[in-house]
Write a protein that holds these residues in place. Structure first.
Motif, PDB file in Angstrom:
ATOM      1  N   ALA A  50       0.836  -1.210   0.000  1.00 40.14           N
ATOM      2  CA  ALA A  50       0.000   0.000   0.000  1.00 40.14           C
ATOM      3  C   ALA A  50       0.866   1.254   0.000  1.00 40.14           C
ATOM      4  O   ALA A  50       0.549   2.232  -0.678  1.00 40.14           O
ATOM      5  N   GLN A  51       1.965   1.239   0.752  1.00 37.24           N
ATOM      6  CA  GLN A  51       2.863   2.397   0.774  1.00 37.24           C
ATOM      7  C   GLN A  51       3.518   2.601  -0.586  1.00 37.24           C
ATOM      8  O   GLN A  51       3.662   3.729  -1.043  1.00 37.24           O
ATOM      9  N   SER A  52       3.888   1.526  -1.252  1.00 34.30           N
ATOM     10  CA  SER A  52       4.533   1.671  -2.559  1.00 34.30           C
ATOM     11  C   SER A  52       3.568   2.195  -3.609  1.00 34.30           C
ATOM     12  O   SER A  52       3.971   2.814  -4.581  1.00 34.30           O
ATOM     13  N   GLN A  53       2.270   1.962  -3.416  1.00 30.25           N
ATOM     14  CA  GLN A  53       1.257   2.454  -4.352  1.00 30.25           C
ATOM     15  C   GLN A  53       0.778   3.855  -3.988  1.00 30.25           C
ATOM     16  O   GLN A  53      -0.076   4.416  -4.663  1.00 30.25           O
ATOM     17  N   GLY A  54       1.302   4.411  -2.894  1.00 29.37           N
ATOM     18  CA  GLY A  54       0.921   5.761  -2.490  1.00 29.37           C
ATOM     19  C   GLY A  54      -0.415   5.827  -1.784  1.00 29.37           C
ATOM     20  O   GLY A  54      -1.038   6.885  -1.711  1.00 29.37           O
ATOM     21  N   LEU A  55      -0.886   4.707  -1.242  1.00 24.76           N
ATOM     22  CA  LEU A  55      -2.184   4.675  -0.577  1.00 24.76           C
ATOM     23  C   LEU A  55      -2.091   4.963   0.916  1.00 24.76           C
ATOM     24  O   LEU A  55      -3.106   5.146   1.569  1.00 24.76           O
ATOM     25  N   VAL A  56      -0.867   5.020   1.464  1.00 26.03           N
ATOM     26  CA  VAL A  56      -0.680   5.260   2.890  1.00 26.03           C
ATOM     27  C   VAL A  56       0.314   6.405   3.051  1.00 26.03           C
ATOM     28  O   VAL A  56       1.364   6.417   2.417  1.00 26.03           O
ATOM     29  N   THR A  57      -0.055   7.380   3.885  1.00 28.53           N
ATOM     30  CA  THR A  57       0.865   8.462   4.187  1.00 28.53           C
ATOM     31  C   THR A  57       1.138   8.464   5.677  1.00 28.53           C
ATOM     32  O   THR A  57       0.292   8.068   6.475  1.00 28.53           O
ATOM     33  N   VAL A  58       2.315   8.909   6.052  1.00 28.63           N
ATOM     34  CA  VAL A  58       2.677   8.975   7.459  1.00 28.63           C
ATOM     35  C   VAL A  58       2.719  10.444   7.841  1.00 28.63           C
ATOM     36  O   VAL A  58       3.629  11.169   7.475  1.00 28.63           O
ATOM     37  N   SER A  59       1.688  10.881   8.526  1.00 26.75           N
ATOM     38  CA  SER A  59       1.623  12.253   9.006  1.00 26.75           C
ATOM     39  C   SER A  59       0.484  12.376   9.996  1.00 26.75           C
ATOM     40  O   SER A  59      -0.271  11.438  10.208  1.00 26.75           O
ATOM     41  N   GLU A  60       0.352  13.540  10.572  1.00 26.23           N
ATOM     42  CA  GLU A  60      -0.729  13.781  11.524  1.00 26.23           C
ATOM     43  C   GLU A  60      -2.020  14.147  10.818  1.00 26.23           C
ATOM     44  O   GLU A  60      -3.078  14.117  11.402  1.00 26.23           O
ATOM     45  N   GLN A  61      -1.930  14.498   9.568  1.00 26.04           N
ATOM     46  CA  GLN A  61      -3.105  14.910   8.819  1.00 26.04           C
ATOM     47  C   GLN A  61      -3.729  13.678   8.172  1.00 26.04           C
ATOM     48  O   GLN A  61      -3.038  12.834   7.604  1.00 26.04           O
ATOM     49  N   ALA A  62      -5.032  13.568   8.263  1.00 28.57           N
ATOM     50  CA  ALA A  62      -5.732  12.423   7.694  1.00 28.57           C
ATOM     51  C   ALA A  62      -5.944  12.649   6.202  1.00 28.57           C
ATOM     52  O   ALA A  62      -6.969  13.150   5.765  1.00 28.57           O
ATOM     53  N   ASP A  63      -4.952  12.289   5.404  1.00 31.39           N
ATOM     54  CA  ASP A  63      -5.055  12.441   3.956  1.00 31.39           C
ATOM     55  C   ASP A  63      -5.783  11.238   3.377  1.00 31.39           C
ATOM     56  O   ASP A  63      -5.627  10.114   3.832  1.00 31.39           O
ATOM     57  N   TYR A  64      -6.569  11.491   2.355  1.00 32.55           N
ATOM     58  CA  TYR A  64      -7.217  10.398   1.655  1.00 32.55           C
ATOM     59  C   TYR A  64      -6.221   9.787   0.679  1.00 32.55           C
ATOM     60  O   TYR A  64      -5.313  10.448   0.208  1.00 32.55           O
ATOM     61  N   PRO A  65      -6.409   8.510   0.352  1.00 23.33           N
ATOM     62  CA  PRO A  65      -5.483   7.893  -0.606  1.00 23.33           C
ATOM     63  C   PRO A  65      -5.505   8.626  -1.944  1.00 23.33           C
ATOM     64  O   PRO A  65      -6.542   9.125  -2.373  1.00 23.33           O
ATOM     65  N   GLN A  66      -4.361   8.682  -2.576  1.00 19.58           N
ATOM     66  CA  GLN A  66      -4.265   9.313  -3.885  1.00 19.58           C
ATOM     67  C   GLN A  66      -4.872   8.381  -4.929  1.00 19.58           C
ATOM     68  O   GLN A  66      -4.530   7.202  -4.985  1.00 19.58           O
ATOM     69  N   LEU A  67      -5.773   8.904  -5.721  1.00 16.51           N
ATOM     70  CA  LEU A  67      -6.374   8.110  -6.783  1.00 16.51           C
ATOM     71  C   LEU A  67      -5.419   8.036  -7.955  1.00 16.51           C
ATOM     72  O   LEU A  67      -4.777   9.011  -8.324  1.00 16.51           O
ATOM     73  N   GLN A  68      -5.346   6.869  -8.540  1.00 19.03           N
ATOM     74  CA  GLN A  68      -4.508   6.694  -9.708  1.00 19.03           C
ATOM     75  C   GLN A  68      -5.263   7.233 -10.918  1.00 19.03           C
ATOM     76  O   GLN A  68      -6.439   6.948 -11.104  1.00 19.03           O
ATOM     77  N   SER A  69      -4.597   8.001 -11.753  1.00 19.14           N
ATOM     78  CA  SER A  69      -5.256   8.552 -12.928  1.00 19.14           C
ATOM     79  C   SER A  69      -5.505   7.437 -13.933  1.00 19.14           C
ATOM     80  O   SER A  69      -4.717   6.502 -14.067  1.00 19.14           O
ATOM     81  N   GLU A  70      -6.623   7.524 -14.628  1.00 22.63           N
ATOM     82  CA  GLU A  70      -7.007   6.471 -15.562  1.00 22.63           C
ATOM     83  C   GLU A  70      -6.411   6.680 -16.943  1.00 22.63           C
ATOM     84  O   GLU A  70      -6.467   5.802 -17.782  1.00 22.63           O
ATOM     85  N   GLY A  71      -5.910   7.843 -17.207  1.00 23.96           N
ATOM     86  CA  GLY A  71      -5.348   8.103 -18.513  1.00 23.96           C
ATOM     87  C   GLY A  71      -4.480   9.339 -18.465  1.00 23.96           C
ATOM     88  O   GLY A  71      -4.225   9.895 -17.394  1.00 23.96           O
ATOM     89  N   PRO A  72      -4.039   9.777 -19.628  1.00 22.24           N
ATOM     90  CA  PRO A  72      -3.200  10.978 -19.649  1.00 22.24           C
ATOM     91  C   PRO A  72      -4.015  12.205 -19.234  1.00 22.24           C
ATOM     92  O   PRO A  72      -5.224  12.281 -19.455  1.00 22.24           O
ATOM     93  N   ALA A  73      -3.339  13.156 -18.625  1.00 22.76           N
ATOM     94  CA  ALA A  73      -3.994  14.378 -18.165  1.00 22.76           C
ATOM     95  C   ALA A  73      -4.429  15.222 -19.361  1.00 22.76           C
ATOM     96  O   ALA A  73      -3.835  15.161 -20.434  1.00 22.76           O
ATOM     97  N   LEU A  74      -5.484  16.004 -19.157  1.00 24.07           N
ATOM     98  CA  LEU A  74      -5.962  16.891 -20.210  1.00 24.07           C
ATOM     99  C   LEU A  74      -5.044  18.102 -20.327  1.00 24.07           C
ATOM    100  O   LEU A  74      -4.471  18.558 -19.342  1.00 24.07           O
ATOM    101  N   THR A  75      -4.961  18.621 -21.525  1.00 28.34           N
ATOM    102  CA  THR A  75      -4.192  19.845 -21.720  1.00 28.34           C
ATOM    103  C   THR A  75      -5.021  21.028 -21.249  1.00 28.34           C
ATOM    104  O   THR A  75      -6.236  20.918 -21.049  1.00 28.34           O
ATOM    105  N   ARG A  76      -4.379  22.172 -21.094  1.00 28.32           N
ATOM    106  CA  ARG A  76      -5.087  23.376 -20.679  1.00 28.32           C
ATOM    107  C   ARG A  76      -6.159  23.745 -21.690  1.00 28.32           C
ATOM    108  O   ARG A  76      -7.273  24.126 -21.326  1.00 28.32           O
ATOM    109  N   ALA A  77      -5.856  23.596 -22.974  1.00 29.59           N
ATOM    110  CA  ALA A  77      -6.823  23.926 -24.024  1.00 29.59           C
ATOM    111  C   ALA A  77      -8.048  23.019 -23.940  1.00 29.59           C
ATOM    112  O   ALA A  77      -9.182  23.476 -24.118  1.00 29.59           O
ATOM    113  N   GLN A  78      -7.838  21.726 -23.633  1.00 26.02           N
ATOM    114  CA  GLN A  78      -8.969  20.808 -23.512  1.00 26.02           C
ATOM    115  C   GLN A  78      -9.840  21.164 -22.315  1.00 26.02           C
ATOM    116  O   GLN A  78     -11.074  21.115 -22.401  1.00 26.02           O
TER     117      GLN A  78
END
Length: 104
Positions: A50-78
């Motif tokens: 889970a740590q290698s996938q970025g789903l666990v963070t070590v801090s005092e703040q309760a961060d939600y797991p980072q979602l993996q993007s399903e595809g390439p990011a959109l450009t600013r124009a898009q």
């Protein structure tokens, strides 16, 4: 003056006594023990994955797991084009009017 002081002490001691009674009642809950179905090594391995996938963070703040993007990011124009389309379709409300976007 002495009556006010005596009354204040009496009220304070009554309040502290009620707090003590309330805490004593909380200690009467039964302890529920749930046996683990995994070994310690399995739990440690799952944590490392889970740590290698970025789903666990070590801090005092309760961060939600980072979602993996399903595809390439959109450009600013898009993104700007999608924004323009949403505005023209009436799906976007700008301001504090309290109106929600219309759903199709």
């Amino acid at each position: 003056m002495k009556v006010t002081t005596a009354a204040s002490i009496a009220i304070l001691s009554l309040g502290l006594a009620s707090v003590g009674i309330a805490q004593a009642d909380e200690a009467n809950y039964p302890e529920i023990v749930t046996p683990s179905t995994q070994t310690r090594a399995e739990v440690v391995q799952a944590l490392r994955v889970a740590q290698s996938q970025g789903l666990v963070t070590v801090s005092e703040q309760a961060d939600y797991p980072q979602l993996q993007s399903e595809g390439p990011a959109l450009t600013r124009a898009q993104v700007l084009n999608e924004l323009k389309e949403a505005k023209s379709a009436g799906l976007l409300t700008i301001g504090e009017s309290g109106q929600y976007p219309q759903m199709l």
